[in-house]
Design a protein around this motif. Structure first.
Motif, mmCIF file in Angstrom:
data_model
loop_
_atom_site.group_PDB
_atom_site.id
_atom_site.type_symbol
_atom_site.label_atom_id
_atom_site.label_comp_id
_atom_site.label_asym_id
_atom_site.label_seq_id
_atom_site.Cartn_x
_atom_site.Cartn_y
_atom_site.Cartn_z
ATOM 1 N N UNK A 55 49.810 27.515 -8.214
ATOM 2 C CA UNK A 55 50.848 27.987 -9.126
ATOM 3 C C UNK A 55 52.219 27.844 -8.479
ATOM 4 N N UNK A 56 53.163 27.183 -9.156
ATOM 5 C CA UNK A 56 54.516 27.027 -8.652
ATOM 6 C C UNK A 56 55.508 27.581 -9.668
ATOM 7 N N UNK A 57 56.085 28.756 -9.444
ATOM 8 C CA UNK A 57 57.063 29.297 -10.386
ATOM 9 C C UNK A 57 58.319 28.441 -10.423
ATOM 10 N N UNK A 58 59.067 28.483 -11.507
ATOM 11 C CA UNK A 58 60.289 27.704 -11.607
ATOM 12 C C UNK A 58 61.272 28.048 -10.497
ATOM 13 N N UNK A 59 61.832 26.978 -9.857
ATOM 14 C CA UNK A 59 62.915 27.083 -8.886
ATOM 15 C C UNK A 59 62.552 27.996 -7.721
ATOM 16 N N UNK A 60 61.263 28.069 -7.384
ATOM 17 C CA UNK A 60 60.866 28.918 -6.267
ATOM 18 C C UNK A 60 59.528 28.454 -5.749
ATOM 19 N N UNK A 61 59.179 28.914 -4.552
ATOM 20 C CA UNK A 61 57.861 28.624 -4.008
ATOM 21 C C UNK A 61 56.827 29.469 -4.728
ATOM 22 N N UNK A 62 55.522 29.073 -4.628
ATOM 23 C CA UNK A 62 54.488 29.864 -5.289
ATOM 24 C C UNK A 62 54.470 31.289 -4.760
ATOM 25 N N UNK A 63 54.246 32.246 -5.629
ATOM 26 C CA UNK A 63 54.188 33.637 -5.201
ATOM 27 C C UNK A 63 52.871 34.289 -5.545
ATOM 28 N N UNK A 64 51.875 33.471 -5.992
ATOM 29 C CA UNK A 64 50.561 34.017 -6.240
ATOM 30 C C UNK A 64 50.448 34.868 -7.476
ATOM 31 N N UNK A 65 51.415 34.751 -8.407
ATOM 32 C CA UNK A 65 51.344 35.599 -9.591
ATOM 33 C C UNK A 65 50.297 35.143 -10.576
ATOM 34 N N UNK A 66 49.805 33.901 -10.438
ATOM 35 C CA UNK A 66 48.684 33.440 -11.256
ATOM 36 C C UNK A 66 49.075 33.210 -12.691
ATOM 37 N N UNK A 67 49.344 31.953 -13.058
ATOM 38 C CA UNK A 67 49.571 31.640 -14.453
ATOM 39 C C UNK A 67 51.003 31.341 -14.811
ATOM 40 N N UNK A 68 51.964 31.524 -13.872
ATOM 41 C CA UNK A 68 53.356 31.222 -14.145
ATOM 42 C C UNK A 68 53.686 29.883 -13.510
ATOM 43 N N UNK A 69 54.286 28.974 -14.269
ATOM 44 C CA UNK A 69 54.776 27.738 -13.688
ATOM 45 C C UNK A 69 53.781 26.603 -13.751
ATOM 46 N N UNK A 70 54.034 25.604 -12.921
ATOM 47 C CA UNK A 70 53.300 24.349 -12.917
ATOM 48 C C UNK A 70 51.997 24.486 -12.146
ATOM 49 N N UNK A 71 50.922 23.909 -12.662
ATOM 50 C CA UNK A 71 49.656 23.855 -11.925
ATOM 51 C C UNK A 71 49.696 22.651 -10.995
ATOM 52 N N UNK A 72 49.613 22.906 -9.682
ATOM 53 C CA UNK A 72 49.771 21.884 -8.652
ATOM 54 C C UNK A 72 48.407 21.497 -8.113
ATOM 55 N N UNK A 73 48.062 20.218 -8.129
ATOM 56 C CA UNK A 73 46.719 19.809 -7.762
ATOM 57 C C UNK A 73 46.607 19.110 -6.425
ATOM 58 N N UNK A 74 45.408 19.126 -5.853
ATOM 59 C CA UNK A 74 45.111 18.368 -4.640
ATOM 60 C C UNK A 74 43.650 17.959 -4.666
ATOM 61 N N UNK A 75 43.370 16.664 -4.472
ATOM 62 C CA UNK A 75 41.981 16.215 -4.388
ATOM 63 C C UNK A 75 41.289 16.891 -3.218
ATOM 64 N N UNK A 76 40.107 17.404 -3.445
ATOM 65 C CA UNK A 76 39.300 17.981 -2.381
ATOM 66 C C UNK A 76 37.888 17.427 -2.384
ATOM 67 N N UNK A 77 37.221 17.437 -3.523
ATOM 68 C CA UNK A 77 35.867 16.897 -3.655
ATOM 69 C C UNK A 77 35.527 16.876 -5.126
#
Length: 346
Positions: A28-50
């Motif tokens: 989760x990445x809130x607008x104009x800030x680093x992620x704060x763990x609020x869950x559900x606000x902002x852009x969903x940021x992905x990373x391949x893992x498996x």
């Protein structure tokens, strides 16, 4: 990503064998800030893992590496080898569905091939025949079965990345051999899946950046059957610099403008490093682009040569990625970084 890219990735990392399917997770990445763990606000940021169940398990490790950033979405691919797999046969779908159901704010993204033998080097003439068959409705039943399986698993709101990179040269579900019937076929698939009771699917149209084999706008099937305008974009030509990747024909700016004109959100289902190597400037510019334009989600391809966590080849870019997205990161320090970060799994 092309079949050639997947083979290269398999040669570069011991964690993933050649030919495995790409899967991601999201943060989760809130607008104009680093992620704060609020869950559900902002852009969903992905990373391949498996591609399967280990991808779910590695989310916790990636979260720790990112300083506790909340993981909010998962992304996987169905195999395109057989119709049974396109219908949702892989048992790992159960694991992803359990993960998705555990929290209401999570997002499940599923790449779905449009044809079997999808990476077999099928010639254009045969591809055109298959596309015409699909446009006539001969494969509708496969996609109804997939839709019923997803609904039964409790993920009726899945984001379907259908026929990804259709403007390229490699996949059997490519558009160039017959663009008009390809668009009709997409429409048949979406109609078949939306006919299943209980579904709430969103369909993501995600070409490669640039012209590739055909201008991707020639493959666009219509606003009524597309919900998201995606783009797969790696740090490679065409577009030696990030500015060129933005301004080139059918590049990042054209995607944003096209989506705005059609009233659609954007996404980046696949992105990452590639032929330009460990490139922290690219990493920072792409993350800034994403933060500025607010896609529904994005998913960095986290294996070599593209990645930053499971791949140790890109330490400078890894530092930028981590400091930009981490709950404990320092964006100013990230862009001045010049080496020495540990990027392996904790």
């Amino acid at each position: 990503m092309s079949r050639r890219g997947r083979r290269l990735a398999g040669a570069c990392t011991s964690a993933i064998a050649a030919g495995l399917l790409v899967t991601g997770v999201a943060l989760t990445t809130p607008p104009r800030a680093r992620p704060d763990g609020d869950g559900g606000v902002g852009v969903a940021v992905g990373a391949y893992l498996h591609y399967g169940t280990p991808g779910v398990e590695r989310m916790q490790e990636l979260s720790r590496w990112l300083g506790g950033t909340e993981l909010r979405a998962g992304h996987t691919y169905l195999p395109g080898d057989t119709w049974a797999n396109i219908e949702g046969a892989p048992d790992s779908l159960r694991s992803w569905a359990r993960w998705r159901r555990a929290r209401a704010d999570r997002l499940f993204v599923l790449n779905v091939p449009m044809l079997d033998h999808n990476e077999r080097g099928v010639p254009d003439a045969r591809v055109a025949e298959l596309i015409r068959s699909g446009a006539r409705g001969e494969y509708d039943h496969h996609f109804r079965r997939l839709a019923r399986r997803l609904v039964a698993l409790g993920v009726p709101d899945t984001v379907i990345v259908l026929g990804w990179e259709m403007n390229g040269f490699d996949y059997t579900h490519r558009c160039r051999p017959d663009p008009e019937n390809w668009k009709r076929y997409w429409r048949r698939i979406t109609a078949a899946m939306r006919s299943v009771e209980g579904q709430r699917f969103r369909f993501d149209f995600a070409p490669n950046r640039g012209v590739d084999a055909i201008a991707w706008t020639k493959c666009y099937p219509g606003d009524d059957v597309v919900d998201v305008i995606g783009m797969d974009s790696y740090d490679q030509p065409p577009g030696d610099s990030f500015d060129e990747q933005v301004t080139q024909p059918y590049g990042l700016q054209q995607q944003v403008d096209f989506a705005r004109a059609h009233g659609k959100p954007i996404s980046y289902p696949e992105w990452g490093l590639f032929r330009n190597g460990d490139n922290p400037e690219y990493m920072g510019r792409m993350l800034d682009w994403i933060q500025e334009h607010r896609p529904l989600y994005h998913s960095i391809t986290d294996y070599c040569p593209h990645g930053v966590w499971q791949c140790t080849h890109n330490p400078r870019s890894a530092r930028v990625f981590r400091d930009f997205l981490s709950a404990e990161g320092d964006r100013e320090r990230a862009f001045g970084f010049d080496g020495g970060v540990r990027t392996g799994r904790p």
